[in-house]
Design a protein around this motif. Sequence first.
Motif, PDB file in Angstrom:
ATOM      1  N   ALA A 283       0.838  -1.206   0.000  1.00 46.69           N
ATOM      2  CA  ALA A 283       0.000   0.000   0.000  1.00 46.69           C
ATOM      3  C   ALA A 283       0.871   1.254   0.000  1.00 46.69           C
ATOM      4  CB  ALA A 283      -0.922   0.001   1.209  1.00 46.69           C
ATOM      5  N   ASP A 284       0.457   2.264  -0.746  1.00 48.75           N
ATOM      6  CA  ASP A 284       1.169   3.547  -0.736  1.00 48.75           C
ATOM      7  C   ASP A 284       0.858   4.335   0.531  1.00 48.75           C
ATOM      8  OD1 ASP A 284       2.462   3.651  -3.474  1.00 48.75           O
ATOM      9  OD2 ASP A 284       0.384   3.281  -4.037  1.00 48.75           O
ATOM     10  N   SER A 285      -0.320   4.117   1.087  1.00 52.95           N
ATOM     11  CA  SER A 285      -0.712   4.818   2.312  1.00 52.95           C
ATOM     12  C   SER A 285      -1.766   4.008   3.043  1.00 52.95           C
ATOM     13  CB  SER A 285      -1.259   6.218   1.990  1.00 52.95           C
ATOM     14  OG  SER A 285      -2.390   6.133   1.136  1.00 52.95           O
ATOM     15  N   VAL A 286      -1.864   4.235   4.345  1.00 53.05           N
ATOM     16  CA  VAL A 286      -2.909   3.597   5.147  1.00 53.05           C
ATOM     17  C   VAL A 286      -3.449   4.598   6.148  1.00 53.05           C
ATOM     18  CG1 VAL A 286      -1.750   1.337   4.979  1.00 53.05           C
ATOM     19  CG2 VAL A 286      -1.423   2.741   7.033  1.00 53.05           C
ATOM     20  N   SER A 287      -4.681   4.398   6.542  1.00 53.62           N
ATOM     21  CA  SER A 287      -5.243   5.109   7.698  1.00 53.62           C
ATOM     22  C   SER A 287      -5.377   4.106   8.829  1.00 53.62           C
ATOM     23  CB  SER A 287      -6.599   5.722   7.352  1.00 53.62           C
ATOM     24  OG  SER A 287      -7.485   4.744   6.834  1.00 53.62           O
ATOM     25  N   TRP A 288      -5.173   4.586  10.064  1.00 47.43           N
ATOM     26  CA  TRP A 288      -5.122   3.675  11.215  1.00 47.43           C
ATOM     27  C   TRP A 288      -5.589   4.444  12.447  1.00 47.43           C
ATOM     28  CZ3 TRP A 288      -0.353  -0.033  11.819  1.00 47.43           C
ATOM     29  CH2 TRP A 288      -0.555  -0.902  12.896  1.00 47.43           C
ATOM     30  N   ASP A 289      -6.692   4.016  13.021  1.00 45.61           N
ATOM     31  CA  ASP A 289      -7.228   4.671  14.224  1.00 45.61           C
ATOM     32  C   ASP A 289      -6.705   4.005  15.488  1.00 45.61           C
ATOM     33  OD1 ASP A 289      -8.670   6.332  12.634  1.00 45.61           O
ATOM     34  OD2 ASP A 289     -10.645   5.600  13.227  1.00 45.61           O
ATOM     35  N   ALA A 290      -6.175   4.815  16.393  1.00 40.42           N
ATOM     36  CA  ALA A 290      -5.776   4.296  17.698  1.00 40.42           C
ATOM     37  C   ALA A 290      -6.928   4.354  18.694  1.00 40.42           C
ATOM     38  CB  ALA A 290      -4.583   5.085  18.239  1.00 40.42           C
ATOM     39  N   HIS A 291      -7.951   5.182  18.407  1.00 40.08           N
ATOM     40  CA  HIS A 291      -9.067   5.296  19.349  1.00 40.08           C
ATOM     41  C   HIS A 291     -10.110   4.196  19.147  1.00 40.08           C
ATOM     42  CE1 HIS A 291     -10.223   8.516  16.231  1.00 40.08           C
ATOM     43  NE2 HIS A 291     -10.941   7.444  15.935  1.00 40.08           N
ATOM     44  N   LYS A 292      -9.744   3.195  18.383  1.00 42.68           N
ATOM     45  CA  LYS A 292     -10.596   2.015  18.282  1.00 42.68           C
ATOM     46  C   LYS A 292      -9.906   0.871  19.026  1.00 42.68           C
ATOM     47  CE  LYS A 292     -13.191   3.240  14.118  1.00 42.68           C
ATOM     48  NZ  LYS A 292     -12.641   4.524  13.688  1.00 42.68           N
ATOM     49  N   LEU A 293      -9.156   0.047  18.290  1.00 39.38           N
ATOM     50  CA  LEU A 293      -8.627  -1.169  18.894  1.00 39.38           C
ATOM     51  C   LEU A 293      -7.234  -1.011  19.511  1.00 39.38           C
ATOM     52  CD1 LEU A 293      -9.611  -3.950  19.501  1.00 39.38           C
ATOM     53  CD2 LEU A 293      -8.879  -4.697  17.243  1.00 39.38           C
ATOM     54  N   CYS A 300      -7.560   9.999  18.242  1.00 45.17           N
ATOM     55  CA  CYS A 300      -6.168   9.587  18.088  1.00 45.17           C
ATOM     56  C   CYS A 300      -6.079   8.634  16.899  1.00 45.17           C
ATOM     57  CB  CYS A 300      -5.677   8.902  19.363  1.00 45.17           C
ATOM     58  SG  CYS A 300      -3.915   8.534  19.397  1.00 45.17           S
ATOM     59  N   ALA A 301      -5.490   9.106  15.804  1.00 39.92           N
ATOM     60  CA  ALA A 301      -5.391   8.276  14.600  1.00 39.92           C
ATOM     61  C   ALA A 301      -4.119   8.649  13.851  1.00 39.92           C
ATOM     62  CB  ALA A 301      -6.625   8.473  13.712  1.00 39.92           C
ATOM     63  N   MET A 302      -3.826   7.865  12.810  1.00 36.58           N
ATOM     64  CA  MET A 302      -2.606   8.086  12.035  1.00 36.58           C
ATOM     65  C   MET A 302      -2.887   7.919  10.550  1.00 36.58           C
ATOM     66  SD  MET A 302      -0.165   5.576  14.293  1.00 36.58           S
ATOM     67  CE  MET A 302      -1.524   4.440  14.625  1.00 36.58           C
ATOM     68  N   VAL A 303      -2.131   8.652   9.744  1.00 33.94           N
ATOM     69  CA  VAL A 303      -1.987   8.330   8.329  1.00 33.94           C
ATOM     70  C   VAL A 303      -0.502   8.040   8.136  1.00 33.94           C
ATOM     71  CG1 VAL A 303      -1.767  10.772   7.686  1.00 33.94           C
ATOM     72  CG2 VAL A 303      -2.317   9.063   5.951  1.00 33.94           C
ATOM     73  N   ILE A 304      -0.214   6.895   7.521  1.00 35.56           N
ATOM     74  CA  ILE A 304       1.167   6.469   7.313  1.00 35.56           C
ATOM     75  C   ILE A 304       1.364   6.206   5.825  1.00 35.56           C
ATOM     76  CG2 ILE A 304       2.962   4.802   7.961  1.00 35.56           C
ATOM     77  CD1 ILE A 304       1.360   4.178  10.483  1.00 35.56           C
ATOM     78  N   VAL A 305       2.467   6.708   5.274  1.00 36.66           N
ATOM     79  CA  VAL A 305       2.758   6.538   3.853  1.00 36.66           C
ATOM     80  C   VAL A 305       4.087   5.818   3.677  1.00 36.66           C
ATOM     81  CG1 VAL A 305       1.461   8.588   3.151  1.00 36.66           C
ATOM     82  CG2 VAL A 305       3.883   8.795   3.722  1.00 36.66           C
ATOM     83  N   LYS A 306       4.209   5.142   2.554  1.00 33.39           N
ATOM     84  CA  LYS A 306       5.438   4.403   2.271  1.00 33.39           C
ATOM     85  C   LYS A 306       6.604   5.355   2.039  1.00 33.39           C
ATOM     86  CE  LYS A 306       5.026   0.722  -0.224  1.00 33.39           C
ATOM     87  NZ  LYS A 306       4.865  -0.201  -1.386  1.00 33.39           N
TER      88      LYS A 306
END
Length: 473
Positions: A283-293, A300-306
């Motif tokens: 994946a070139d990028s992902v979204s990832w929530d920390a305020h869930k699991l 509190c969430a993140m966007v992470i890119v390669k």
Amino acid sequence: MAMEFREKDLDLQNIIADEVNKYLKRDLGTMSATKRAPQELIDKYEKMSVPQKGRDIYEIMNELDNEILEYIHRNNHPRSFSFIPGPGSRLSWLGDILTTANNIHASNFKNATLPISIERNLINYFAEKLGYKIKPAGGVFVSGGSMANLTAVVTARDEKIATKELYKGTVYISDQVHHSLSKAFHIAGIPKENVRRIPVDREFKMNVDELSAVIKKDIEADMKPVMVVGTAGTTNTGTVDDIEGITAVCEAHDLWLHIDGAYGLSHLLSTKGRDLFPGIEHADSVSWDAHKLLFQTYSCAMVIVKDKQHLLNSFSEQAEYLDDIQSDDDVIDPEMIGMELTRPARAVKLWITLQVLGEEQFRERIDYGQHLAEYTEECVEEMENWQVISRPSLSILSFKYVQPNLNETENNKILSNAAGRMASSGYAVTYTTELNGQKVIRMCTINPETTKEDITGTLARLDEFVKDELESL
């Protein structure tokens, strides 16, 4: 000469201590999972004026405790099974208190050196979980999945299509994708008619063959395909799209691949880990929530890119009044790779939780959620006239009641009414959703404080409500 303001005269130290103790001692399981405010209270607070002279703080606290904070949906309740619950850890809450009390402006290193060092450290940690190389990977903490998805969409747009051709830009999503993507495309200037909704297969995964065919058709029509959005853990069923299959299509046509893993990617910390997401490293990028699991309080969430250079290309700007505090060399300020300049130190509370609990405790908590979903499935299969519609996937399952003597419309009405009665009772929250035109109860069992007794008690009540509805026909 400094003015003496009324706030200094208030007994805030004792009030704050009392509220903290009250919170720590409460038993959520004995409280209502959700509670609707009566109309008279809605009217009271919508029409309340701001007083010329301040009111007594104890009167205000009484209104907060007994009215304003009484009538809410409690996402961290052990029997809150709808949407994606938010079972925030008390450690995260502690981090919220400390970062808020210090009023940290986490835009750049000179304002908040160590909080931002922590943010960089955690972005690297989660990038490694994805299979990215620390360099050039990068990312930024944001408010939630919606902002993470928007950040990724804008980044993909800037990388893959010229502004003058944006009216031709096409994007591809499944019909199970989160609705925040539609908003992101709109804000990013992608015409609504250029959003292609790809159907899903029997497992609710994006149909890769159909995706490929639609892209080829668009190219033949002189359109400009930009990106594909896959999902790692859909909200409805916890389904993980065929990331490897989608990757092959994206590589064949030079498209950006974004994976919305707001909910599901936290399962990378589970026992099964990356086996649940084959191909996620592409994946070139992902979204990832920390305020869930990851058990954080909102938000509190993140966007992470390669490759973090893509974020810099889209969001790096020069402001003269920031010259003295901007960083250089390999230290990139968060405000240079995301939308926000004014931003809290969101990463600190996650860091506290990870440091105190450790990976092993996170793994046990996430595994437990899947175990509860599987236990729920076993219980439903033993109930008369109940059917499992989507099996447990990433701690999510769905099921429905089917009375053979009734038609689908009547069965759907009974199920909806039963779900409504459950919410009104305050015991649990088990709202319905739709899958392939069917009305189903959907449960997400990720709260580590949920017990098997909570599951059986909820299912027993659902069954009772259904039977009551049958008698009223």
